[in-house]
Write a protein that holds these residues in place. Sequence first.
Motif, PDB file in Angstrom:
ATOM      1  N   PRO A 149      18.405   6.446  21.928  1.00 12.75           N
ATOM      2  CA  PRO A 149      19.364   6.878  22.944  1.00 12.75           C
ATOM      3  C   PRO A 149      20.676   6.135  22.729  1.00 12.75           C
ATOM      4  O   PRO A 149      20.695   4.970  22.330  1.00 12.75           O
ATOM      5  CB  PRO A 149      18.698   6.463  24.263  1.00 12.75           C
ATOM      6  N   GLN A 150      21.773   6.808  23.007  1.00  7.25           N
ATOM      7  CA  GLN A 150      23.098   6.262  22.689  1.00  7.25           C
ATOM      8  C   GLN A 150      23.880   5.981  23.972  1.00  7.25           C
ATOM      9  O   GLN A 150      24.085   6.876  24.800  1.00  7.25           O
ATOM     10  CB  GLN A 150      23.862   7.252  21.817  1.00  7.25           C
ATOM     11  N   LEU A 151      24.282   4.735  24.131  1.00  7.38           N
ATOM     12  CA  LEU A 151      25.108   4.342  25.266  1.00  7.38           C
ATOM     13  C   LEU A 151      26.542   4.162  24.786  1.00  7.38           C
ATOM     14  O   LEU A 151      26.807   3.360  23.893  1.00  7.38           O
ATOM     15  CB  LEU A 151      24.596   3.026  25.871  1.00  7.38           C
ATOM     16  N   ILE A 152      27.450   4.925  25.365  1.00  4.26           N
ATOM     17  CA  ILE A 152      28.867   4.810  25.026  1.00  4.26           C
ATOM     18  C   ILE A 152      29.573   4.160  26.208  1.00  4.26           C
ATOM     19  O   ILE A 152      29.563   4.697  27.315  1.00  4.26           O
ATOM     20  CB  ILE A 152      29.497   6.179  24.724  1.00  4.26           C
ATOM     21  N   LEU A 153      30.156   3.009  25.963  1.00  5.79           N
ATOM     22  CA  LEU A 153      30.882   2.301  27.009  1.00  5.79           C
ATOM     23  C   LEU A 153      32.377   2.361  26.700  1.00  5.79           C
ATOM     24  O   LEU A 153      32.830   1.858  25.675  1.00  5.79           O
ATOM     25  CB  LEU A 153      30.422   0.845  27.091  1.00  5.79           C
ATOM     26  N   PHE A 154      33.127   2.992  27.579  1.00  5.94           N
ATOM     27  CA  PHE A 154      34.569   3.121  27.405  1.00  5.94           C
ATOM     28  C   PHE A 154      35.255   1.895  28.003  1.00  5.94           C
ATOM     29  O   PHE A 154      35.066   1.582  29.191  1.00  5.94           O
ATOM     30  CB  PHE A 154      35.074   4.400  28.080  1.00  5.94           C
ATOM     31  N   VAL A 155      36.017   1.216  27.179  1.00  9.87           N
ATOM     32  CA  VAL A 155      36.654  -0.039  27.587  1.00  9.87           C
ATOM     33  C   VAL A 155      38.122  -0.034  27.161  1.00  9.87           C
ATOM     34  O   VAL A 155      38.593   0.884  26.496  1.00  9.87           O
ATOM     35  CB  VAL A 155      35.933  -1.251  26.965  1.00  9.87           C
ATOM     36  N   PRO A 197      40.235  -5.962  32.945  1.00  4.47           N
ATOM     37  CA  PRO A 197      39.550  -7.235  33.227  1.00  4.47           C
ATOM     38  C   PRO A 197      38.064  -7.078  33.502  1.00  4.47           C
ATOM     39  O   PRO A 197      37.260  -7.931  33.118  1.00  4.47           O
ATOM     40  CB  PRO A 197      40.291  -7.774  34.460  1.00  4.47           C
ATOM     41  N   ILE A 198      37.671  -5.994  34.165  1.00  8.98           N
ATOM     42  CA  ILE A 198      36.251  -5.775  34.456  1.00  8.98           C
ATOM     43  C   ILE A 198      35.485  -5.522  33.165  1.00  8.98           C
ATOM     44  O   ILE A 198      34.337  -5.951  33.022  1.00  8.98           O
ATOM     45  CB  ILE A 198      36.077  -4.589  35.424  1.00  8.98           C
ATOM     46  N   CYS A 199      36.134  -4.841  32.217  1.00  8.27           N
ATOM     47  CA  CYS A 199      35.484  -4.540  30.935  1.00  8.27           C
ATOM     48  C   CYS A 199      35.076  -5.817  30.214  1.00  8.27           C
ATOM     49  O   CYS A 199      34.016  -5.881  29.593  1.00  8.27           O
ATOM     50  CB  CYS A 199      36.422  -3.726  30.050  1.00  8.27           C
ATOM     51  N   LYS A 200      35.919  -6.853  30.298  1.00  8.62           N
ATOM     52  CA  LYS A 200      35.627  -8.107  29.605  1.00  8.62           C
ATOM     53  C   LYS A 200      34.339  -8.735  30.117  1.00  8.62           C
ATOM     54  O   LYS A 200      33.587  -9.348  29.355  1.00  8.62           O
ATOM     55  CB  LYS A 200      36.803  -9.074  29.778  1.00  8.62           C
ATOM     56  N   ASP A 201      34.092  -8.594  31.411  1.00  8.09           N
ATOM     57  CA  ASP A 201      32.856  -9.132  31.984  1.00  8.09           C
ATOM     58  C   ASP A 201      31.658  -8.254  31.670  1.00  8.09           C
ATOM     59  O   ASP A 201      30.529  -8.737  31.587  1.00  8.09           O
ATOM     60  CB  ASP A 201      33.002  -9.269  33.507  1.00  8.09           C
ATOM     61  N   LEU A 202      31.896  -6.955  31.511  1.00  6.61           N
ATOM     62  CA  LEU A 202      30.796  -6.010  31.333  1.00  6.61           C
ATOM     63  C   LEU A 202      30.332  -5.909  29.882  1.00  6.61           C
ATOM     64  O   LEU A 202      29.168  -5.570  29.626  1.00  6.61           O
ATOM     65  CB  LEU A 202      31.226  -4.626  31.835  1.00  6.61           C
TER      66      LEU A 202
END
Length: 208
Positions: free
Chosen positions: A83-89, A94-99
């Motif tokens: 399964p493929q998880l695509i995370l858009f950052v 700033p929230i992306c850096k923590d995630l």
Amino acid sequence: MGSASMVVLSVLCFVVLVLILAVIALARQIGILHTRLAPAGALMTTAGPKVGDKAPALSIPDINGKPVAIGAGPSEAGMVKKPQLILFVSPSCPICKDLVPVAKSMARAEKLSLVFGSDGGQLNKHQNYVAKMGLEDYPYVVSLELGMKFEVGKLPYAVLIDQHGVLRSKGLVNSREHLESLVTSMQSGYESIQDYLVKSGSLQEQAS
């Protein structure tokens, strides 16, 4: 004088006892409220491909020029497609850096193929971001087309595609709980945590 002191002491003891009982009652109410609250999941949007439909099948080069298969792309040689998880950052999110580290940890635990996506900007900023966040081992795609295909409006945003190329869950995410809700949705067959609660009647029971 001794009589007055005894009265004051008695009053203080009574006040302390009342406060203790109040704290116990408050703790009990907080516990009840906690059990009644529905679990928070990713905020699913109506824009873009629908959950349950085939995800857009794309082949897009990453920032190093290596083609990355999105959706129903070919399996890696000798390996079962995950399964493929695509995370858009974005480097400016700033929230992306923590995630990002949370997504990396969850992808390893859940055996997901993790891809990072961004819709544009200066290439050197993305290269610095990849180095800073330790993303050298993950595909990092800078593509306006990718964001448009999934109609990504706000960040961080994630989509989860199963090994058959079907979009299983999507939504705005800002915590591990949100990311895990995408996997839970795929495993349960429901579009989202909220969809499960509605169809199972849990929300109606809580409301009553």
